[in-house]
Design a protein around this motif. Structure first.
Motif, PDB file in Angstrom:
ATOM      1  N   ALA A 216       0.453  -1.092   0.234  1.00 60.35           N
ATOM      2  CA  ALA A 216      -0.427  -0.438  -0.258  1.00 60.35           C
ATOM      3  C   ALA A 216       0.959   1.056  -0.043  1.00 60.35           C
ATOM      4  O   ALA A 216       1.485   1.724   0.795  1.00 60.35           O
ATOM      5  N   LEU A 217       0.380   2.509  -1.070  1.00 61.92           N
ATOM      6  CA  LEU A 217       1.698   3.524  -1.501  1.00 61.92           C
ATOM      7  C   LEU A 217       1.567   4.198   0.035  1.00 61.92           C
ATOM      8  O   LEU A 217       1.974   5.191   0.103  1.00 61.92           O
ATOM      9  N   ARG A 218      -0.140   4.527   0.295  1.00 60.16           N
ATOM     10  CA  ARG A 218      -0.439   5.176   1.926  1.00 60.16           C
ATOM     11  C   ARG A 218      -1.078   4.039   3.045  1.00 60.16           C
ATOM     12  O   ARG A 218      -1.439   3.138   2.724  1.00 60.16           O
ATOM     13  N   PRO A 219      -0.394   4.994   3.612  1.00 60.88           N
ATOM     14  CA  PRO A 219      -1.269   4.099   5.080  1.00 60.88           C
ATOM     15  C   PRO A 219      -2.954   3.512   4.640  1.00 60.88           C
ATOM     16  O   PRO A 219      -3.968   4.595   4.680  1.00 60.88           O
ATOM     17  N   VAL A 220      -3.299   2.428   5.235  1.00 59.67           N
ATOM     18  CA  VAL A 220      -4.432   1.991   5.241  1.00 59.67           C
ATOM     19  C   VAL A 220      -5.376   2.184   6.602  1.00 59.67           C
ATOM     20  O   VAL A 220      -4.673   2.059   7.758  1.00 59.67           O
ATOM     21  N   ALA A 221      -6.138   3.584   7.191  1.00 62.31           N
ATOM     22  CA  ALA A 221      -6.751   3.448   8.234  1.00 62.31           C
ATOM     23  C   ALA A 221      -8.301   2.696   8.596  1.00 62.31           C
ATOM     24  O   ALA A 221      -8.988   3.422   7.453  1.00 62.31           O
ATOM     25  N   GLY A 222      -8.442   2.555   9.863  1.00 62.20           N
ATOM     26  CA  GLY A 222     -10.038   2.068  10.471  1.00 62.20           C
ATOM     27  C   GLY A 222     -10.185   0.927   9.590  1.00 62.20           C
ATOM     28  O   GLY A 222      -9.861   0.010   8.724  1.00 62.20           O
ATOM     29  N   ALA A 223     -10.690  -0.307  10.780  1.00 63.24           N
ATOM     30  CA  ALA A 223     -10.569  -1.496  10.805  1.00 63.24           C
ATOM     31  C   ALA A 223     -11.586  -2.424   9.680  1.00 63.24           C
ATOM     32  O   ALA A 223     -10.913  -3.290   9.298  1.00 63.24           O
ATOM     33  N   GLU A 224     -12.452  -1.815   9.345  1.00 59.79           N
ATOM     34  CA  GLU A 224     -12.823  -1.843   7.967  1.00 59.79           C
ATOM     35  C   GLU A 224     -12.038  -1.847   6.789  1.00 59.79           C
ATOM     36  O   GLU A 224     -12.010  -2.628   5.784  1.00 59.79           O
TER      37      GLU A 224
END
Length: 299
Positions: A216-224
């Motif tokens: 992933a080029l950017r952070p992935v935020a959030g549980a879902e």
């Protein structure tokens, strides 16, 4: 080594403090390879020192190491601006007793090392020496080339900056392992609800492929979103995914393999019995220190 088989005092002192010096350099740089280079440079300078004039050999070695690491960190800062995607520290396989040393495990955790990346090189050196290694202000001043008064101000500013960003509410190693084991099972079985049950609502996933492996080029935020990211990734992978619990940087992590081949290291941050941070290193250039343990120490 002398002709009689005894080690000379300079070598003896360096070997005695080698693990400490490596830990200092690694915490400043986030790279084991660069930390090893710093140790080489430290040894070359130490070998030329007149030991008769050295009052405290440990302090003097830490000072040389800090200066060399600072020089390298300034160059690395510029290099990292061209890094493809997210940058994560180089993961180190550590002995289980590192996880039991709360202070050490916290200071080398992926989560804190990422926070340290947001400091300037001098702030990082001051923070690491003061907070992790409890070095006195006068000694830090000699290492970074500032006055003790300036170092106190830098330390205060860096501490405030880190405290505002560092993860809180850490749990015991046994609690962490239980949470990570639940996560591992959900990951291996591709169970979305199982993942949602162990992920904190505001969990963040950071991936590092270094432009060599996909991440992933950017952070992935959030549980879902993180759950969708993992379930989608599992479905797209043609090989068999297997995971194995390990200890990386003094904290729980998973070794991830596809068809038996090492794919990456997933370092995990647990807070309040939920996973708050996932750090997936896939860049093969950063996976050279995960097969054998690296000795770390704050003393």
């Amino acid at each position: 080594m002398s002709a009689h088989g005894t080690t000379d005092p300079a070598t003896e002192a360096f070997v005695a403090h080698r693990n400490l010096l490596f830990t200092v350099a690694y915490e400043m740089l986030g790279s084991a390879a660069d930390a090893e280079d710093v140790l080489q440079e430290t040894w070359l300078r130490w070998a030329d020192v007149d030991l008769g004039k050295v009052r405290d050999r440990r302090a003097y070695l830490v000072r040389i190491t800090t200066r060399q690491a600072l020089n390298r960190l300034r160059v690395m800062k510029r290099r990292r601006e061209a890094y493809v995607g997210q940058w994560l520290p180089e993961p180190l396989l550590t002995a289980p007793d590192v996880a039991e040393d709360v202070e050490l495990a916290e200071s080398v955790s992926m989560a804190l090392m990422l926070v340290l990346e947001t400091l300037s090189p001098t702030e990082r050196a001051v923070f690491v020496l003061r907070e992790a290694f409890d070095v006195g202000y006068d000694e830090i001043a000699a290492a970074v080339g500032k006055s003790p008064a300036a170092v106190r101000q830098i330390a205060h500013r860096a501490r405030r900056h880190v405290d505002a960003r560092r993860p809180r509410h850490t749990v015991s190693p046994s609690e962490s392992r239980a949470v990570v084991e639940s996560f591992r099972q959900a990951l291996e079985t591709g169970d979305p609800q199982g993942l949602l049950d162990v992920l904190a609502p505001d969990v963040v996933l950071v991936g590092d492929g270094g432009g060599i492996k996909q991440a992933a080029l950017r952070p992935v935020a959030g549980a879902e979103k993180v759950t969708r990211f993992y379930i989608g990734g599992i479905r797209r992978t043609s090989g068999r995914i297997s995971t194995e619990l390990t200890v990386v940087n003094g904290n729980p992590a998973l070794v991830v393999r596809v068809d038996g081949e090492l794919d990456g290291i997933l370092a995990i941050r647990v807070e309040d019995a939920r996973i708050s941070g996932l750090y997936y290193v896939r860049n093969p250039e950063k996976l050279t220190r995960v097969e054998s343990e690296t000795a770390l120490t704050l003393r």
